[in-house]
Write an enzyme that holds these catalytic residues in place. Structure first.
Site: not given
Ligand code: DQA
Length: 148
Positions: A13-14, A21, A26, A77, A80, A101, A103, A110
């Site tokens: 998501p997002n 964003r 990011y 990825n 959240a 995995e 990110h 963080r």
């Molecule tokens: C994320 C890190 C997560 O904590 C966050 O909720 C994201 C993006 C990253 O790519 O840094 O949406 O996965």
């Protein structure tokens, strides 16, 4: 000629909002650019990369289930969902091909404590965090090495 191995790059998501964003976290690259780069990195490595994104947990679970059924390596990825989706945990547990995995930021350092836990990490052969979009290139290189 041998066929390129398929690899899924699955984004949660997002991540469709990349570029808009929180660019201070990011970056400015859009999701479309990321998807394009993943396909190109894959081509260089002899991988047929399929990049997907959804804001819906069920889509992510369905794609992971297909990856499990077809033994397809996954770069994930889960955004959240990483931090609380036991459905994603259970789906990752079924994978047999490599799972990496990724990110973009480093959620484990963080300030929000809820970001420090991952349902994906226990099932992943590698966790790449805080390397920006290059983390996806590193993940694809690891996939190529592990199946090559
Ligand atoms: C994320 C890190 C997560 O904590 C966050 O909720 C994201 C993006 C990253 O790519 O840094 O949406 O996965």
């Amino acid at each position: 000629m041998s066929q390129s191995a398929t690899v899924y790059v699955i984004n949660g998501p997002n991540l469709n909002r990349l570029g808009k964003r929180q660019p201070e976290i990011y970056g400015h690259t859009t999701y479309a650019e990321l998807a394009e780069r993943c396909v190109e990195w894959g081509l260089d490595l002899g991988l047929a990369v399929e990049v997907r994104q959804s804001n819906h947990e069920g889509d992510i679970v369905d794609w992971l289930n297909t990856a499990a059924d077809e033994s397809i390596p996954v770069v994930l990825n889960a955004a959240a969902f990483t931090h609380y989706s036991y459905a994603v945990y259970d789906a990752c547990a079924q994978l047999t091909a490599p799972l990496i995995e990724v990110h973009i930021s480093d959620p484990f350092t963080r300030p929000e404590e809820w970001r420090h836990f991952s349902v994906v990490s226990p099932h992943a052969s590698h966790v790449i965090a805080g390397r920006g979009l290059d983390g996806y290139a590193e993940a694809l290189a690891l996939v190529a090495r592990s199946i090559g």
